[in-house]
Design a protein around this motif. Structure first.
Motif, short mmCIF file in Angstrom:
data_model
loop_
_atom_site.label_atom_id
_atom_site.label_comp_id
_atom_site.label_asym_id
_atom_site.label_seq_id
_atom_site.Cartn_x
_atom_site.Cartn_y
_atom_site.Cartn_z
N THR A 1 -47.77 10.41 -98.89
CA THR A 1 -47.22 11.65 -98.60
C THR A 1 -46.72 11.78 -97.04
N PHE A 2 -46.55 10.84 -96.29
CA PHE A 2 -46.23 10.87 -95.09
C PHE A 2 -44.88 9.77 -95.19
N VAL A 3 -44.57 9.12 -96.15
CA VAL A 3 -43.59 8.55 -96.25
C VAL A 3 -42.19 9.08 -96.01
N PRO A 4 -42.15 10.39 -96.93
CA PRO A 4 -40.74 11.08 -96.64
C PRO A 4 -40.52 11.62 -95.22
N GLN B 1 -30.41 5.05 -98.15
CA GLN B 1 -31.70 4.32 -98.33
C GLN B 1 -32.91 4.93 -98.20
N ASN B 2 -32.94 5.86 -96.87
CA ASN B 2 -34.02 6.63 -96.73
C ASN B 2 -34.34 7.80 -97.50
N GLY B 3 -33.18 8.14 -98.19
CA GLY B 3 -33.49 9.29 -99.35
C GLY B 3 -34.50 8.67 -100.65
N ILE B 4 -33.53 7.35 -100.84
CA ILE B 4 -34.37 6.53 -102.32
C ILE B 4 -35.51 6.36 -101.71
N ILE C 1 -42.52 9.92 -103.09
CA ILE C 1 -42.93 11.14 -103.65
C ILE C 1 -43.48 10.88 -105.04
N VAL C 2 -42.70 9.97 -105.96
CA VAL C 2 -43.24 9.68 -107.34
C VAL C 2 -44.41 8.85 -107.34
N LEU C 3 -44.46 7.82 -106.47
CA LEU C 3 -45.76 7.02 -106.25
C LEU C 3 -46.95 8.10 -105.76
N ARG C 4 -46.72 8.74 -105.09
CA ARG C 4 -47.71 9.85 -104.69
C ARG C 4 -48.56 10.41 -105.78
N PHE C 5 -47.63 10.93 -106.82
CA PHE C 5 -48.36 11.76 -107.90
C PHE C 5 -48.82 10.83 -108.93
N VAL C 6 -48.28 9.64 -108.89
CA VAL C 6 -48.78 8.69 -109.74
C VAL C 6 -50.20 8.17 -109.47
N PHE C 7 -50.11 7.75 -108.14
CA PHE C 7 -51.50 7.11 -107.67
C PHE C 7 -52.46 8.43 -107.74
N GLN C 8 -52.10 9.51 -107.16
CA GLN C 8 -52.98 10.78 -107.26
C GLN C 8 -53.73 11.03 -108.75
N ILE D 1 -37.52 11.16 -92.92
CA ILE D 1 -36.69 12.21 -92.11
C ILE D 1 -36.64 11.85 -90.63
N PHE D 2 -37.53 11.09 -90.08
CA PHE D 2 -37.52 10.76 -88.69
C PHE D 2 -36.50 9.57 -88.57
N ARG D 3 -36.42 8.67 -89.40
CA ARG D 3 -35.19 7.72 -89.59
C ARG D 3 -33.79 8.37 -89.69
#
Length: 583
Positions: free
Chosen positions: A39-42, A64-67, A73-80, A46-48
Protein backbone atom coordinates in the motif's frame (compact mmCIF):
# COMPACT_ATOMS: atom_id res chain seq x y z
CA UNK A 1 -25.71 -18.24 31.73
CA UNK A 2 -24.22 -15.32 33.60
CA UNK A 3 -20.83 -14.36 32.22
CA UNK A 4 -18.04 -14.57 34.74
CA UNK A 5 -14.82 -12.64 34.80
CA UNK A 6 -12.27 -14.99 33.35
CA UNK A 7 -8.91 -13.47 32.48
CA UNK A 8 -7.76 -16.64 30.76
CA UNK A 9 -10.47 -16.37 28.10
CA UNK A 10 -8.49 -13.84 26.09
CA UNK A 11 -6.32 -13.75 22.99
CA UNK A 12 -4.28 -16.78 24.09
CA UNK A 13 -7.42 -18.88 24.50
CA UNK A 14 -8.74 -17.64 21.15
CA UNK A 15 -5.52 -18.67 19.44
CA UNK A 16 -5.72 -22.02 21.22
CA UNK A 17 -9.05 -22.61 19.46
CA UNK A 18 -7.20 -22.39 16.13
CA UNK A 19 -5.74 -25.79 17.01
CA UNK A 20 -3.83 -27.24 14.03
CA UNK A 21 -4.83 -24.31 11.79
CA UNK A 22 -2.20 -21.96 13.28
CA UNK A 23 0.31 -22.50 10.43
CA UNK A 24 -2.28 -21.58 7.79
CA UNK A 25 -3.22 -18.55 9.88
CA UNK A 26 0.43 -17.47 10.09
CA UNK A 27 0.89 -17.78 6.32
CA UNK A 28 -2.31 -15.79 5.71
CA UNK A 29 -1.08 -13.07 8.07
CA UNK A 30 2.19 -12.96 6.14
CA UNK A 31 0.34 -12.28 2.88
CA UNK A 32 -1.75 -9.64 4.65
CA UNK A 33 1.39 -7.88 5.87
CA UNK A 34 2.86 -7.96 2.33
CA UNK A 35 -0.40 -6.45 1.05
CA UNK A 36 -0.17 -3.69 3.66
CA UNK A 37 3.43 -2.92 2.78
CA UNK A 38 2.52 -2.73 -0.90
CA UNK A 39 0.00 0.00 0.00
CA UNK A 40 2.83 2.38 0.84
CA UNK A 41 5.07 1.58 -2.13
CA UNK A 42 3.21 3.96 -4.51
CA UNK A 43 3.64 6.79 -1.99
CA UNK A 44 7.31 5.98 -1.75
CA UNK A 45 7.49 6.23 -5.53
CA UNK A 46 5.73 9.60 -5.30
CA UNK A 47 8.42 10.74 -2.90
CA UNK A 48 11.16 9.58 -5.26
CA UNK A 49 9.42 11.43 -8.11
CA UNK A 50 9.20 14.58 -5.95
CA UNK A 51 12.93 14.28 -5.38
CA UNK A 52 13.33 13.99 -9.14
CA UNK A 53 11.33 17.18 -9.67
CA UNK A 54 13.52 19.01 -7.18
CA UNK A 55 16.61 17.76 -8.94
CA UNK A 56 17.46 15.27 -6.22
CA UNK A 57 16.59 12.08 -8.12
CA UNK A 58 18.44 10.09 -10.73
CA UNK A 59 17.87 10.89 -14.39
CA UNK A 60 15.30 8.81 -16.23
CA UNK A 61 13.83 7.33 -13.01
CA UNK A 62 10.23 8.66 -13.35
CA UNK A 63 9.12 5.79 -15.64
CA UNK A 64 10.74 3.27 -13.35
CA UNK A 65 8.93 4.75 -10.35
CA UNK A 66 5.61 4.52 -12.16
CA UNK A 67 6.13 0.88 -13.12
CA UNK A 68 7.11 -0.04 -9.57
CA UNK A 69 4.00 1.74 -8.25
CA UNK A 70 1.73 -0.15 -10.69
CA UNK A 71 3.32 -3.51 -9.80
CA UNK A 72 2.93 -2.74 -6.09
CA UNK A 73 -0.77 -1.90 -6.55
CA UNK A 74 -1.37 -5.17 -8.42
CA UNK A 75 0.57 -7.18 -5.86
CA UNK A 76 -1.33 -5.51 -3.03
CA UNK A 77 -4.66 -6.85 -4.30
CA UNK A 78 -3.18 -10.25 -5.17
CA UNK A 79 -1.72 -10.66 -1.68
CA UNK A 80 -4.95 -9.33 -0.17
CA UNK A 81 -7.05 -11.85 -2.11
CA UNK A 82 -4.79 -14.76 -1.11
CA UNK A 83 -4.85 -13.68 2.54
CA UNK A 84 -8.64 -13.19 2.55
CA UNK A 85 -9.24 -16.59 0.97
CA UNK A 86 -6.93 -18.37 3.41
CA UNK A 87 -8.22 -16.60 6.52
CA UNK A 88 -11.89 -17.12 5.66
CA UNK A 89 -11.50 -20.81 4.83
CA UNK A 90 -9.40 -21.23 7.94
CA UNK A 91 -11.88 -19.30 10.08
CA UNK A 92 -14.84 -21.44 9.02
CA UNK A 93 -12.80 -24.58 9.64
CA UNK A 94 -12.10 -23.27 13.14
CA UNK A 95 -15.81 -22.52 13.67
CA UNK A 96 -16.61 -26.08 12.64
CA UNK A 97 -13.96 -27.41 15.02
CA UNK A 98 -15.23 -25.30 17.95
CA UNK A 99 -18.88 -26.24 17.41
CA UNK A 100 -17.95 -29.90 17.08
CA UNK A 101 -15.94 -29.78 20.31
CA UNK A 102 -18.78 -27.96 22.10
CA UNK A 103 -21.29 -30.59 20.96
CA UNK A 104 -18.92 -33.39 21.90
CA UNK A 105 -18.34 -31.89 25.35
CA UNK A 106 -22.03 -31.18 25.96
CA UNK A 107 -22.67 -34.85 25.25
CA UNK A 108 -20.39 -35.72 28.19
CA UNK A 109 -21.85 -33.40 30.85
CA UNK A 110 -24.77 -34.39 33.03
CA UNK A 111 -28.29 -33.18 32.38
CA UNK A 112 -28.13 -30.82 35.34
CA UNK A 113 -26.40 -28.35 33.02
CA UNK A 114 -29.39 -28.34 30.64
CA UNK A 115 -31.93 -27.93 33.44
CA UNK A 116 -30.04 -24.89 34.76
CA UNK A 117 -29.51 -23.23 31.36
CA UNK A 118 -32.21 -22.51 28.80
CA UNK A 119 -32.17 -23.73 25.22
CA UNK A 120 -32.04 -20.13 24.02
CA UNK A 121 -28.86 -19.39 25.99
CA UNK A 122 -27.12 -22.53 24.72
CA UNK A 123 -28.27 -21.76 21.16
CA UNK A 124 -26.83 -18.24 21.38
CA UNK A 125 -23.44 -19.60 22.49
CA UNK A 126 -23.41 -22.31 19.80
CA UNK A 127 -24.50 -19.97 17.00
CA UNK A 128 -23.87 -16.28 17.72
CA UNK A 129 -20.87 -16.42 20.06
CA UNK A 130 -19.05 -18.99 17.96
CA UNK A 131 -19.97 -17.11 14.77
CA UNK A 132 -18.18 -14.02 16.09
CA UNK A 133 -14.94 -16.00 16.03
CA UNK A 134 -15.08 -15.73 12.24
CA UNK A 135 -14.65 -11.97 12.59
CA UNK A 136 -11.62 -12.48 14.80
CA UNK A 137 -9.81 -15.12 12.75
CA UNK A 138 -10.80 -13.88 9.28
CA UNK A 139 -10.42 -10.15 9.88
CA UNK A 140 -9.21 -9.08 13.30
CA UNK A 141 -5.95 -11.02 13.52
CA UNK A 142 -4.67 -10.09 10.00
CA UNK A 143 -5.82 -6.48 10.38
CA UNK A 144 -4.26 -6.09 13.83
CA UNK A 145 -0.92 -7.51 12.69
CA UNK A 146 -0.94 -5.25 9.62
CA UNK A 147 -1.93 -2.27 11.78
CA UNK A 148 1.14 -2.87 13.93
CA UNK A 149 3.76 -4.20 11.52
CA UNK A 150 3.17 -1.88 8.55
CA UNK A 151 3.28 1.45 10.48
CA UNK A 152 6.41 0.25 12.27
CA UNK A 153 8.11 -0.63 8.96
CA UNK A 154 7.09 2.69 7.43
CA UNK A 155 8.25 4.58 10.52
CA UNK A 156 11.65 2.95 10.27
CA UNK A 157 11.95 4.33 6.75
CA UNK A 158 10.59 7.77 7.76
CA UNK A 159 13.16 8.04 10.55
CA UNK A 160 15.87 7.82 7.89
CA UNK A 161 14.40 10.97 6.34
CA UNK A 162 13.72 13.10 9.44
CA UNK A 163 13.57 12.08 13.10
CA UNK A 164 11.41 14.94 14.42
CA UNK A 165 8.77 14.60 11.71
CA UNK A 166 8.63 10.85 12.34
CA UNK A 167 8.23 11.37 16.08
CA UNK A 168 5.29 13.75 15.60
CA UNK A 169 3.53 11.03 13.61
CA UNK A 170 3.79 8.80 16.69
CA UNK A 171 1.74 11.22 18.77
CA UNK A 172 -1.66 10.22 17.22
CA UNK A 173 -0.79 6.56 17.85
CA UNK A 174 -0.01 7.24 21.53
CA UNK A 175 -3.22 9.26 22.01
CA UNK A 176 -5.28 6.60 20.20
CA UNK A 177 -3.79 3.80 22.29
CA UNK A 178 -4.52 5.61 25.56
CA UNK A 179 -8.09 6.26 24.44
CA UNK A 180 -8.55 2.59 23.56
CA UNK A 181 -7.26 1.46 26.94
CA UNK A 182 -9.76 3.78 28.63
CA UNK A 183 -12.50 2.40 26.36
CA UNK A 184 -11.66 -1.22 27.21
CA UNK A 185 -11.65 -0.53 30.95
CA UNK A 186 -14.83 1.54 31.07
CA UNK A 187 -16.84 -0.72 28.74
CA UNK A 188 -15.92 -4.11 30.28
CA UNK A 189 -18.83 -4.48 32.72
CA UNK A 190 -21.49 -2.78 30.54
CA UNK A 191 -20.55 -4.96 27.56
CA UNK A 192 -20.59 -8.14 29.68
CA UNK A 193 -24.09 -7.19 30.87
CA UNK A 194 -25.15 -6.37 27.31
CA UNK A 195 -24.13 -9.76 25.91
CA UNK A 196 -25.56 -11.63 28.90
CA UNK A 197 -28.90 -9.87 28.30
CA UNK A 198 -28.61 -10.74 24.60
CA UNK A 199 -28.46 -14.42 25.57
CA UNK A 200 -31.38 -14.07 27.98
CA UNK A 201 -33.34 -12.25 25.29
CA UNK A 202 -32.85 -15.19 22.91
CA UNK A 203 -34.09 -17.54 25.62
CA UNK A 204 -37.27 -15.62 26.45
CA UNK A 205 -38.09 -15.06 22.77
CA UNK A 206 -37.79 -18.80 22.15
CA UNK A 207 -39.94 -19.48 25.22
CA UNK A 208 -42.54 -16.97 24.04
CA UNK A 209 -42.70 -18.56 20.58
CA UNK A 210 -42.99 -22.08 22.05
CA UNK A 211 -45.77 -20.87 24.34
CA UNK A 212 -47.69 -19.07 21.61
CA UNK A 213 -50.77 -21.36 21.78
CA UNK A 214 -51.14 -20.60 25.49
CA UNK A 215 -50.51 -16.89 24.92
CA UNK A 216 -53.22 -16.75 22.26
CA UNK A 217 -55.63 -18.76 24.39
CA UNK A 218 -55.40 -16.24 27.24
CA UNK A 219 -55.11 -13.26 24.86
CA UNK A 220 -51.66 -12.34 26.14
CA UNK A 221 -49.49 -9.96 24.14
CA UNK A 222 -45.72 -9.76 24.32
CA UNK A 223 -46.06 -6.88 26.80
CA UNK A 224 -48.30 -9.04 28.99
CA UNK A 225 -45.59 -11.67 29.27
CA UNK A 226 -43.68 -9.92 32.04
CA UNK A 227 -40.33 -11.72 31.73
CA UNK A 228 -40.29 -11.11 27.99
CA UNK A 229 -41.16 -7.43 28.34
CA UNK A 230 -38.66 -6.86 31.17
CA UNK A 231 -35.85 -8.60 29.31
CA UNK A 232 -36.45 -6.65 26.09
CA UNK A 233 -36.56 -3.40 28.09
CA UNK A 234 -33.37 -4.28 29.98
CA UNK A 235 -31.61 -5.20 26.73
CA UNK A 236 -32.64 -1.89 25.16
CA UNK A 237 -31.41 0.06 28.19
CA UNK A 238 -28.12 -1.87 28.21
CA UNK A 239 -27.67 -1.11 24.52
CA UNK A 240 -28.08 2.62 25.13
CA UNK A 241 -25.71 2.55 28.12
CA UNK A 242 -23.06 0.75 26.08
CA UNK A 243 -23.53 3.17 23.17
CA UNK A 244 -23.15 6.20 25.45
CA UNK A 245 -19.92 4.78 26.88
CA UNK A 246 -18.40 3.72 23.55
CA UNK A 247 -19.46 6.60 21.31
CA UNK A 248 -17.28 9.43 22.75
CA UNK A 249 -13.96 7.52 22.72
CA UNK A 250 -14.78 6.05 19.29
CA UNK A 251 -15.36 9.56 17.92
CA UNK A 252 -12.16 10.82 19.53
CA UNK A 253 -10.13 7.96 18.03
CA UNK A 254 -11.55 8.62 14.57
CA UNK A 255 -10.75 12.34 14.78
CA UNK A 256 -7.18 11.70 15.98
CA UNK A 257 -6.43 9.17 13.25
CA UNK A 258 -7.81 11.43 10.54
CA UNK A 259 -5.92 14.52 11.80
CA UNK A 260 -2.36 13.65 10.85
CA UNK A 261 -1.96 16.97 9.00
CA UNK A 262 -2.84 18.82 12.20
CA UNK A 263 0.38 17.49 13.78
CA UNK A 264 2.65 17.50 10.71
CA UNK A 265 2.01 20.91 9.13
CA UNK A 266 2.99 23.16 12.05
CA UNK A 267 6.17 21.25 12.92
CA UNK A 268 7.08 20.70 9.28
CA UNK A 269 6.58 24.39 8.50
CA UNK A 270 8.78 25.40 11.41
CA UNK A 271 11.54 22.95 10.44
CA UNK A 272 11.38 24.06 6.81
CA UNK A 273 11.62 27.74 7.72
CA UNK A 274 14.59 27.05 10.00
CA UNK A 275 16.31 25.07 7.26
CA UNK A 276 16.13 21.75 9.10
CA UNK A 277 13.79 20.10 6.57
CA UNK A 278 13.94 20.05 2.79
CA UNK A 279 10.84 21.17 0.91
CA UNK A 280 10.58 17.79 -0.83
CA UNK A 281 10.64 15.99 2.53
CA UNK A 282 8.07 18.44 3.93
CA UNK A 283 5.69 17.65 1.05
CA UNK A 284 6.30 13.92 1.43
CA UNK A 285 5.53 13.98 5.18
CA UNK A 286 2.39 15.99 4.47
CA UNK A 287 1.26 13.23 2.08
CA UNK A 288 2.27 10.46 4.48
CA UNK A 289 0.40 12.06 7.38
CA UNK A 290 -2.82 11.44 5.46
CA UNK A 291 -2.16 7.81 4.61
CA UNK A 292 0.27 6.71 7.34
CA UNK A 293 -2.48 5.85 9.84
CA UNK A 294 -4.80 4.29 7.25
CA UNK A 295 -3.77 0.76 8.28
CA UNK A 296 -3.63 1.71 11.96
CA UNK A 297 -7.31 2.69 11.82
CA UNK A 298 -8.18 -1.03 12.10
CA UNK A 299 -7.01 -0.87 15.69
CA UNK A 300 -9.55 1.85 16.39
CA UNK A 301 -12.36 -0.71 16.17
CA UNK A 302 -10.36 -3.38 17.99
CA UNK A 303 -11.55 -2.49 21.51
CA UNK A 304 -15.24 -2.66 20.64
CA UNK A 305 -15.03 -5.76 18.43
CA UNK A 306 -12.77 -7.63 20.83
CA UNK A 307 -15.12 -6.88 23.74
CA UNK A 308 -17.88 -8.56 21.73
CA UNK A 309 -15.70 -11.56 20.97
CA UNK A 310 -14.23 -11.87 24.47
CA UNK A 311 -17.68 -11.84 26.12
CA UNK A 312 -18.68 -14.75 23.89
CA UNK A 313 -15.40 -16.60 24.34
CA UNK A 314 -15.85 -16.49 28.13
CA UNK A 315 -19.19 -18.26 27.72
CA UNK A 316 -17.66 -20.82 25.33
CA UNK A 317 -14.88 -21.46 27.84
CA UNK A 318 -17.41 -21.80 30.67
CA UNK A 319 -19.05 -24.67 28.78
CA UNK A 320 -15.73 -26.31 27.93
CA UNK A 321 -14.68 -26.02 31.60
CA UNK A 322 -17.76 -27.88 32.87
CA UNK A 323 -16.41 -31.17 34.21
CA UNK A 324 -17.32 -34.12 32.04
CA UNK A 325 -18.64 -37.20 33.77
CA UNK A 326 -15.93 -39.74 34.41
CA UNK A 327 -15.47 -42.62 32.00
CA UNK A 328 -14.55 -46.08 33.24
CA UNK A 329 -12.76 -48.89 31.43
CA UNK A 330 -14.97 -51.89 32.13
CA UNK A 331 -17.48 -53.29 29.64
CA UNK A 332 -20.60 -55.47 29.57
CA UNK A 333 -21.94 -57.54 26.72
CA UNK A 334 -25.14 -55.96 25.32
CA UNK A 335 -26.21 -59.41 24.14
CA UNK A 336 -26.57 -60.75 27.71
CA UNK A 337 -29.18 -60.04 30.38
CA UNK A 338 -28.10 -57.99 33.38
CA UNK A 339 -29.27 -57.34 36.91
CA UNK A 340 -29.48 -53.85 38.37
CA UNK A 341 -28.88 -52.75 41.96
CA UNK A 342 -29.35 -49.45 43.82
CA UNK A 343 -26.99 -49.48 46.82
CA UNK A 344 -27.63 -46.80 49.50
CA UNK A 345 -28.29 -44.21 46.82
CA UNK A 346 -28.76 -40.51 47.57
CA UNK A 347 -28.90 -37.69 45.06
CA UNK A 348 -29.02 -33.90 45.27
CA UNK A 349 -29.70 -31.17 42.71
CA UNK A 350 -27.10 -28.59 43.68
CA UNK A 351 -27.51 -28.57 47.48
CA UNK A 352 -31.07 -29.91 47.71
CA UNK A 353 -31.24 -33.65 48.25
CA UNK A 354 -34.16 -35.23 46.38
CA UNK A 355 -33.40 -38.94 46.93
CA UNK A 356 -32.52 -40.22 50.37
CA UNK A 357 -30.43 -43.34 50.96
CA UNK A 358 -32.49 -46.07 49.33
CA UNK A 359 -31.50 -49.55 48.16
CA UNK A 360 -33.22 -51.77 45.62
CA UNK A 361 -32.49 -54.95 43.64
CA UNK A 362 -33.82 -55.45 40.10
CA UNK A 363 -33.32 -59.11 39.07
CA UNK A 364 -32.47 -60.18 35.53
CA UNK A 365 -35.43 -59.93 33.08
CA UNK A 366 -37.72 -58.33 35.67
CA UNK A 367 -40.19 -55.46 35.40
CA UNK A 368 -39.92 -52.89 38.19
CA UNK A 369 -42.42 -50.04 38.29
CA UNK A 370 -41.71 -46.72 40.02
CA UNK A 371 -44.85 -44.94 41.21
CA UNK A 372 -45.59 -41.94 43.35
CA UNK A 373 -46.81 -38.34 43.20
CA UNK A 374 -45.11 -35.67 41.10
CA UNK A 375 -41.79 -34.65 42.62
CA UNK A 376 -41.49 -37.88 44.60
CA UNK A 377 -38.18 -38.77 42.90
CA UNK A 378 -39.25 -41.70 40.73
CA UNK A 379 -38.10 -40.14 37.42
CA UNK A 380 -34.83 -39.02 38.96
CA UNK A 381 -34.18 -42.52 40.33
CA UNK A 382 -34.69 -43.98 36.85
CA UNK A 383 -32.51 -41.37 35.13
CA UNK A 384 -29.60 -42.11 37.45
CA UNK A 385 -29.19 -45.53 35.80
CA UNK A 386 -27.94 -44.20 32.41
CA UNK A 387 -25.91 -41.56 34.31
CA UNK A 388 -27.96 -38.59 33.21
CA UNK A 389 -26.73 -37.53 36.64
CA UNK A 390 -24.26 -39.18 38.99
CA UNK A 391 -25.33 -40.26 42.46
CA UNK A 392 -24.27 -38.06 45.38
CA UNK A 393 -23.82 -41.05 47.69
CA UNK A 394 -23.89 -44.80 47.27
CA UNK A 395 -23.69 -46.63 43.96
CA UNK A 396 -25.76 -48.12 41.14
CA UNK A 397 -24.43 -51.45 39.93
CA UNK A 398 -25.02 -53.63 36.88
CA UNK A 399 -24.04 -57.23 37.57
CA UNK A 400 -22.16 -55.92 40.60
CA UNK A 401 -20.12 -53.37 38.62
CA UNK A 402 -20.48 -49.70 39.56
CA UNK A 403 -21.84 -47.94 36.46
CA UNK A 404 -19.16 -45.25 36.93
CA UNK A 405 -16.56 -47.92 36.19
CA UNK A 406 -18.13 -48.73 32.80
CA UNK A 407 -17.17 -47.11 29.52
CA UNK A 408 -19.81 -44.48 28.76
CA UNK A 409 -20.50 -45.83 25.26
CA UNK A 410 -20.75 -49.37 26.58
CA UNK A 411 -23.24 -48.27 29.23
CA UNK A 412 -25.39 -46.68 26.52
CA UNK A 413 -25.10 -49.80 24.34
CA UNK A 414 -26.68 -51.79 27.16
CA UNK A 415 -29.68 -49.49 27.55
CA UNK A 416 -32.73 -48.39 25.65
CA UNK A 417 -34.97 -45.46 26.52
CA UNK A 418 -38.56 -44.55 25.82
CA UNK A 419 -39.29 -41.11 27.22
CA UNK A 420 -42.65 -39.55 27.98
CA UNK A 421 -41.91 -36.81 25.45
CA UNK A 422 -41.33 -38.76 22.24
CA UNK A 423 -38.33 -37.31 20.40
CA UNK A 424 -38.59 -37.35 16.61
CA UNK A 425 -36.08 -36.25 13.99
CA UNK A 426 -37.28 -34.04 11.15
CA UNK A 427 -36.61 -36.94 8.80
CA UNK A 428 -38.27 -40.00 7.35
CA UNK A 429 -40.05 -42.52 9.56
CA UNK A 430 -37.47 -45.07 8.46
CA UNK A 431 -34.59 -42.94 9.79
CA UNK A 432 -36.50 -42.23 13.00
CA UNK A 433 -36.67 -45.95 13.71
CA UNK A 434 -33.29 -46.91 12.23
CA UNK A 435 -31.44 -44.55 14.59
CA UNK A 436 -31.98 -47.23 17.22
CA UNK A 437 -29.38 -49.52 15.63
CA UNK A 438 -26.36 -48.60 13.56
CA UNK A 439 -26.11 -50.47 10.26
CA UNK A 440 -29.54 -52.14 10.51
CA UNK A 441 -31.35 -53.48 7.45
CA UNK A 442 -34.72 -52.32 6.17
CA UNK A 443 -36.17 -55.68 7.06
CA UNK A 444 -35.08 -55.27 10.69
CA UNK A 445 -36.73 -51.84 10.79
CA UNK A 446 -39.99 -53.24 9.46
CA UNK A 447 -39.94 -56.16 11.92
CA UNK A 448 -39.45 -53.70 14.79
CA UNK A 449 -42.29 -51.50 13.48
CA UNK A 450 -44.62 -54.50 13.27
CA UNK A 451 -43.79 -55.46 16.84
CA UNK A 452 -44.51 -51.87 17.89
CA UNK A 453 -47.92 -51.95 16.15
CA UNK A 454 -46.99 -49.03 13.88
CA UNK A 455 -46.21 -50.81 10.58
CA UNK A 456 -49.75 -50.71 9.19
CA UNK A 457 -50.07 -46.99 9.88
CA UNK A 458 -46.73 -46.28 8.18
CA UNK A 459 -47.70 -48.27 5.11
CA UNK A 460 -50.92 -46.23 4.83
CA UNK A 461 -48.90 -43.04 4.36
CA UNK A 462 -48.15 -41.62 0.87
CA UNK A 463 -44.50 -42.75 0.82
CA UNK A 464 -44.57 -45.41 3.50
CA UNK A 465 -41.34 -45.56 5.48
CA UNK A 466 -39.87 -42.81 3.30
CA UNK A 467 -42.51 -40.31 4.45
CA UNK A 468 -40.92 -37.28 6.07
CA UNK A 469 -42.67 -36.34 9.30
CA UNK A 470 -44.51 -33.06 8.89
CA UNK A 471 -44.42 -33.12 5.08
CA UNK A 472 -47.47 -33.52 2.85
CA UNK A 473 -49.74 -32.89 5.83
CA UNK A 474 -48.46 -35.95 7.75
CA UNK A 475 -48.76 -35.35 11.48
CA UNK A 476 -48.36 -38.06 14.10
CA UNK A 477 -50.54 -38.29 17.18
CA UNK A 478 -49.01 -38.73 20.61
CA UNK A 479 -49.71 -42.45 20.58
CA UNK A 480 -48.24 -42.90 17.09
CA UNK A 481 -45.09 -41.03 18.05
CA UNK A 482 -44.80 -43.19 21.16
CA UNK A 483 -45.03 -46.37 19.08
CA UNK A 484 -42.30 -45.11 16.72
CA UNK A 485 -40.08 -44.62 19.77
CA UNK A 486 -40.98 -48.11 21.00
CA UNK A 487 -40.04 -49.51 17.58
CA UNK A 488 -36.70 -47.73 17.91
CA UNK A 489 -36.12 -49.37 21.30
CA UNK A 490 -37.22 -52.79 20.02
CA UNK A 491 -34.72 -52.48 17.16
CA UNK A 492 -31.88 -51.64 19.55
CA UNK A 493 -32.79 -54.67 21.71
CA UNK A 494 -30.65 -53.57 24.67
CA UNK A 495 -30.88 -55.73 27.82
CA UNK A 496 -31.84 -52.84 30.15
CA UNK A 497 -34.84 -50.60 29.43
CA UNK A 498 -35.83 -47.29 31.02
CA UNK A 499 -39.45 -46.61 30.10
CA UNK A 500 -41.50 -43.57 31.02
CA UNK A 501 -45.00 -44.97 30.55
CA UNK A 502 -46.95 -42.23 28.85
CA UNK A 503 -50.30 -43.74 27.91
CA UNK A 504 -52.14 -41.16 30.00
CA UNK A 505 -52.19 -38.84 26.97
CA UNK A 506 -53.49 -41.36 24.45
CA UNK A 507 -56.93 -42.58 23.47
CA UNK A 508 -58.18 -46.09 24.19
CA UNK A 509 -57.23 -47.46 20.73
CA UNK A 510 -53.67 -46.12 20.92
CA UNK A 511 -53.30 -47.28 24.51
CA UNK A 512 -54.27 -50.81 23.48
CA UNK A 513 -51.70 -50.77 20.65
CA UNK A 514 -49.03 -49.41 22.98
CA UNK A 515 -49.71 -52.21 25.44
CA UNK A 516 -49.34 -54.77 22.65
CA UNK A 517 -46.08 -53.07 21.57
CA UNK A 518 -44.81 -53.25 25.13
CA UNK A 519 -45.24 -57.02 25.19
CA UNK A 520 -42.56 -57.22 22.49
CA UNK A 521 -40.42 -54.46 23.98
CA UNK A 522 -40.31 -55.79 27.56
CA UNK A 523 -39.60 -59.39 26.65
CA UNK A 524 -36.32 -60.58 28.25
CA UNK A 525 -35.45 -57.10 29.51
CA UNK A 526 -34.54 -55.75 32.93
CA UNK A 527 -36.99 -52.86 32.93
CA UNK A 528 -37.52 -49.74 35.01
CA UNK A 529 -40.97 -48.32 34.24
CA UNK A 530 -42.12 -44.94 35.52
CA UNK A 531 -45.85 -45.60 35.82
CA UNK A 532 -48.66 -43.06 35.53
CA UNK A 533 -51.67 -45.32 35.04
CA UNK A 534 -51.61 -47.91 37.79
CA UNK A 535 -53.62 -50.52 35.89
CA UNK A 536 -50.74 -50.83 33.40
CA UNK A 537 -48.33 -52.17 36.04
CA UNK A 538 -50.59 -54.59 37.92
CA UNK A 539 -48.51 -57.49 36.57
CA UNK A 540 -45.10 -55.96 37.41
CA UNK A 541 -42.61 -58.14 39.28
CA UNK A 542 -42.27 -55.39 41.86
CA UNK A 543 -43.79 -51.97 42.40
CA UNK A 544 -41.73 -49.33 44.24
CA UNK A 545 -43.55 -46.42 45.87
CA UNK A 546 -41.62 -43.13 46.18
CA UNK A 547 -42.68 -40.25 48.40
CA UNK A 548 -40.61 -37.11 49.06
CA UNK A 549 -37.46 -38.79 47.81
CA UNK A 550 -37.85 -41.89 49.97
CA UNK A 551 -38.58 -45.46 48.87
CA UNK A 552 -41.61 -46.11 51.07
CA UNK A 553 -42.52 -49.67 50.11
CA UNK A 554 -41.85 -52.29 47.49
CA UNK A 555 -43.68 -55.46 46.44
CA UNK A 556 -46.17 -56.98 44.01
CA UNK A 557 -49.50 -55.31 43.33
CA UNK A 558 -51.48 -57.81 45.38
CA UNK A 559 -49.08 -57.71 48.31
CA UNK A 560 -49.04 -53.91 48.43
CA UNK A 561 -52.84 -53.62 48.20
CA UNK A 562 -53.19 -56.19 50.95
CA UNK A 563 -50.71 -54.35 53.21
CA UNK A 564 -52.92 -51.25 53.27
CA UNK A 565 -49.99 -48.83 52.89
CA UNK A 566 -49.26 -45.90 50.57
CA UNK A 567 -49.77 -47.92 47.39
CA UNK A 568 -53.12 -49.28 48.59
CA UNK A 569 -54.31 -45.72 49.15
CA UNK A 570 -53.06 -44.69 45.69
CA UNK A 571 -54.80 -47.69 44.11
CA UNK A 572 -58.09 -46.91 45.82
CA UNK A 573 -57.95 -43.26 44.71
CA UNK A 574 -57.04 -44.33 41.17
CA UNK A 575 -59.93 -46.80 40.93
CA UNK A 576 -62.40 -44.19 42.18
CA UNK A 577 -61.14 -41.71 39.59
CA UNK A 578 -61.49 -44.30 36.82
CA UNK A 579 -65.06 -45.10 37.88
CA UNK A 580 -65.94 -41.40 37.80
CA UNK A 581 -64.50 -41.07 34.30
CA UNK A 582 -66.40 -44.16 33.13
CA UNK A 583 -69.67 -42.82 34.49
Amino acid sequence: MKTKNNNKAGVRYLLGLANSKKLILAVAIGFSVLSGLCTFVPFLMIFRTILLLFGEGGAGSAMQNGIIAIVAIVLRFVFQAISAAMTHVNAYNILYHVRRELCRHLGKVNLGFFTGNSTGEIKKIMMEDVERLEMFFAHQIPDIVVAIVVPVAVLVYLFTINVWMSLILLLPIVLTTLTQVIMLVTSKNPMDEFYWLAGKQSAVILQYINGMPVMKTYNLTADSYREYADTISSYNNAWWRAAKILSPPSAIITVIIESGLFFVLPLGGYLYLTGSLALSSYIFFAIMSIVFLSSYINLANFAQIFSQISSGIVRIKEIMDIPAMGNGNKTLLPTESHSLTYENVSFAYDQQEVLHNFSLDLPIDSLTAFVGPSGAGKSTAAQLVPRFWDVSKGAIRIDGIDIRELEADNLMDNMSFVFQEAFMLNDTLYENIAMGKHGCTRQEVEVAAKSAQIHDFIMSLPKGYDTVIGSEGVKLSGGERQRVCIARAILKDAPILIFDEATSFTDIENERKIQLALESLLESKTTVMIAHRLHTIVGADQICVFQSGNLMECGTHHDLVASGGAYASMWQTYCEAMREVAS
